[in-house]
Design an enzyme around this catalytic site. Sequence first.
Site, PDB file in Angstrom:
ATOM      1  N   HIS A  71       0.842  -1.209   0.000  1.00 42.12           N
ATOM      2  CA  HIS A  71       0.000   0.000   0.000  1.00 42.12           C
ATOM      3  C   HIS A  71       0.877   1.260   0.000  1.00 42.12           C
ATOM      4  O   HIS A  71       2.056   1.217   0.341  1.00 42.12           O
ATOM      5  CB  HIS A  71      -0.904   0.011   1.238  1.00 42.12           C
ATOM      6  N   ASP A 324       4.149  -4.669   3.529  1.00 50.22           N
ATOM      7  CA  ASP A 324       5.610  -4.715   3.401  1.00 50.22           C
ATOM      8  C   ASP A 324       6.208  -6.067   3.799  1.00 50.22           C
ATOM      9  O   ASP A 324       7.062  -6.606   3.093  1.00 50.22           O
ATOM     10  CB  ASP A 324       6.285  -3.582   4.199  1.00 50.22           C
TER      11      ASP A 324
END
Length: 442
Positions: A71, A324
């Site tokens: 994101h 991540d």
Amino acid sequence: MFSFATTLTLGAIVANGLILHPGYDQVASDQYNLLKFMTGAGPFVEHSGFGVPLETPPHCEIEQAQLFMRHGERYPTESTGEKFNNLYKKLKNANVTNYKGPLAFVEDLEYFVPDTNNYELETTKGMYSGLLHAFKFGTYLRERYDSLVNTSEVLPIFAASQDRVVETARFFGRGFFGLDYDDSCSIQVINETDTSRGANTLTTKSNCPTFNDSLYDYSFGDEIFQREADRLNELSPGFNITADDISTMGAYCAYETNVKGQSNFCDAVSREAFIAFQYDNDVTKFYQFGPGYNMSAVAGGVYANATAKLLQEDGKLWFSFSHDNDLLNYITALGLITDTELGTEDVDFHRSFKTSELVPQGARLIVEKLNCSDTSFVRTILNDKVYPVPGCSSGPGYSCPLEDFLDIITPEIDYASACELPDDAPKEIKFYWDWKPTFEAN
Ligand SMILES: *[C@@H]1O[C@H](CO)[C@@H](O)[C@H](O)[C@H]1NC(C)=O
Ligand SMILES: *[C@@H]1O[C@H](CO)[C@@H](O)[C@H](O)[C@H]1NC(C)=O
Ligand SMILES: *[C@@H]1O[C@H](CO)[C@@H](O)[C@H](O)[C@H]1NC(C)=O
Ligand SMILES: *[C@@H]1O[C@H](CO)[C@@H](O)[C@H](O)[C@H]1NC(C)=O
Ligand SMILES: *[C@@H]1O[C@H](CO)[C@@H](O)[C@H](O)[C@H]1NC(C)=O
Ligand SMILES: *[C@@H]1O[C@H](CO)[C@@H](O)[C@H](O)[C@H]1NC(C)=O
Ligand SMILES: *[C@@H]1O[C@H](CO)[C@@H](O)[C@H](O)[C@H]1NC(C)=O
Ligand SMILES: *[C@@H]1O[C@H](CO)[C@@H](O)[C@H](O)[C@H]1NC(C)=O
């Protein structure tokens, strides 16, 4: 005597400063870019790269692209935000009569998340708006992959279910599909809290009962952070800054930059401390989600497996959005990291595992399949720079022959058994194959 034309040319050169400024940059300034020291918490920054042109090599065409993206820029999570707010209150409540030195700005400081409803969410405003970033990246990829789009077909975008991930996917889609978004793009939300999905998810580590991210115990940087605290206490007396506050300030700098475009903490904290801040995070992530933990390649192996399968099929574009740490698992499983350990005595300056290079906000890895004179090759593009596969770059544009790539990425360890999944849980990703077009009301 100069002819008129020569005089003009010389005039132009002087005006551009080219006589004193060489055509090739002699200054290695990228190393000082503070975005490279924000541990992946701060705004997107390109990978430093290896100088390989992004253009498709001669006599090659792109046949397929698989995107796996984090994101975009976001607000802090609730727990991190609470830490920032505590530091903020500590600084504001300190008995300081004379605001001076690096922390003088505290006199006028206001907390950067006045509305705590924004915690966890994508940033929507300003220079580093995560949504704008996703949109722009969508427009860029549309240009690069326009020839792979069949406008009479619906294309799916897969997104892990957390709001910020889904919003990134939507804005990426709006950029990529433009006015056709409503009809051509189908957002497929993959529930990230439903563990019964097993391997059929974009957050495999969370569905793996044996994946434990707190096995590794160490501490790095205490002395450097204490030295930095002493420096700040000397130059800006009265705040009683501690070693722990330094790490909080580094992260504060990153997130306030995501939200407001800049942060005074970025200037207050010394580069010496930022280097330790970055390294401390690198070591942690290396042993939690990277090659330092043997379950990383198992969790990421599920995505690698799907990548291998898709590479051998005809589908042209695959877009997936997640977090991540899942991207780190995937990068690890694809064999893209060469470090095998990171020490905690000193900063390992010569490592390649740097979270700010690998997984900044908006990080993305693209696996491109190339057809070069009828032979298939693969290139990986990490954060917008060609990132040759370690040990496999003999092809055009330093690409890796498809067959070799498949050998490298095929996982040796089976997710279902290493994770001790229940028998009825899915053992691999299925959603790339069994998705059904659904459309969102605007
Ligand atoms: C604040 O600091 C000043 C100057 O050092 C001192 O005189 C005063 O007593 C302190 N006030 C409090 C509440 O600690
Ligand atoms: C595009 O999609 C349509 C509908 O599925 C199909 O009939 C057509 O052959 C496709 N075109 C190309 C160039 O693949
Ligand atoms: C996702 O899964 C969780 C756990 O099974 C469930 O409680 C939740 O309702 C699901 N969310 C959606 C949107 O289906
Ligand atoms: C993960 O490892 C830590 C440290 O060894 C341990 O305390 C914890 O119980 C483990 N968690 C699980 C779920 O096994
Ligand atoms: C400074 O902070 C430490 C740790 O929070 C605390 O123990 C100490 O009392 C504080 N010193 C002053 C002068 O406020
Ligand atoms: C990972 O390492 C641990 C400890 O050495 C070992 O017990 C475990 O079997 C390994 N797991 C895998 C999937 O290799
Ligand atoms: C990868 O796929 C193969 C064949 O589809 C399967 O046997 C294997 O268990 C999968 N491995 C992982 C890690 O998902
Ligand atoms: C590669 O491209 C050529 C020319 O467009 C085409 O004829 C061939 O089928 C392609 N080969 C593969 C392996 O896709």
